[in-house]
Design an enzyme around this catalytic site. Sequence first.
Site, short mmCIF file in Angstrom:
data_model
loop_
_atom_site.label_atom_id
_atom_site.label_comp_id
_atom_site.label_asym_id
_atom_site.label_seq_id
_atom_site.Cartn_x
_atom_site.Cartn_y
_atom_site.Cartn_z
CB ALA A 1 -0.95 -0.06 1.42
CB VAL B 1 4.51 1.07 4.33
CG1 VAL B 1 4.48 2.48 3.97
CG2 VAL B 1 3.70 0.60 5.72
CE LYS B 2 4.78 -0.10 -5.16
NZ LYS B 2 3.59 -0.49 -6.15
CB VAL B 3 8.68 4.33 1.19
CG1 VAL B 3 9.38 5.53 1.33
CG2 VAL B 3 7.41 3.75 2.32
#
Length: 218
Positions: free
Chosen positions: A60, A86-88
């Site tokens: 996400a 968590v996509k950064v």
Amino acid sequence: MKFFIDTANLDEIREAYDMGVLDGVTTNPSLMAKEGITGEENIKAHYKAICDIVDNNVSAEVISTDYEGMLKEGRELAKIDDKIVVKVPMIKEGVKAIKQFSAEGIRTNCTLVFSSGQALLAAKAGASYVSPFIGRLDDISTDGLTLIEDIIRIYDNYGYETEVLAASVRHTMHLIECANMGADVVTCPLKVITGLLKHPLTDSGLAQFLADHKKGNK
């Protein structure tokens, strides 16, 4: 090799999962918009719906590009479900955020990686996954598969635990080449996964078997 599907379409995710080969899902703001999912609460609800289908690994993506904003968003996303990664983005503030998320036990996927140097930074910061975009490199006449090979070699040299997630995979040969190189994960559209099923000799062989069976069992 893990197979992730790159989509926000629930029907496609269910179809891939029902095949028994799906290990996770990657999404991004563009894929959410394609499905008409807008608004913070609707997006969170959609992520939860995806988590309810698959066993693990739902990437996400944060929208903020500043450190504090990414931390706030990432922590909220991680609360949705234990399956969330968590996509950064691969920017300076993103690397800092990955380091902090790692310290907090929040899994991360460093996205928009286009060089081995970027991948090295992501691994040093403690990213769970790094996502080199091979198709987009191919689009500008650069060999994206060579990047996958380089990153795998660098990670092997130093024992980094960050998994190489080949992204922007456009066709089955991309996937097969990534598998030959030893990429940990590939994320791609459903058509690439189902494309692995296809071979003309399988089709002709099955047709012959069925025809022969019909002849002998009239």
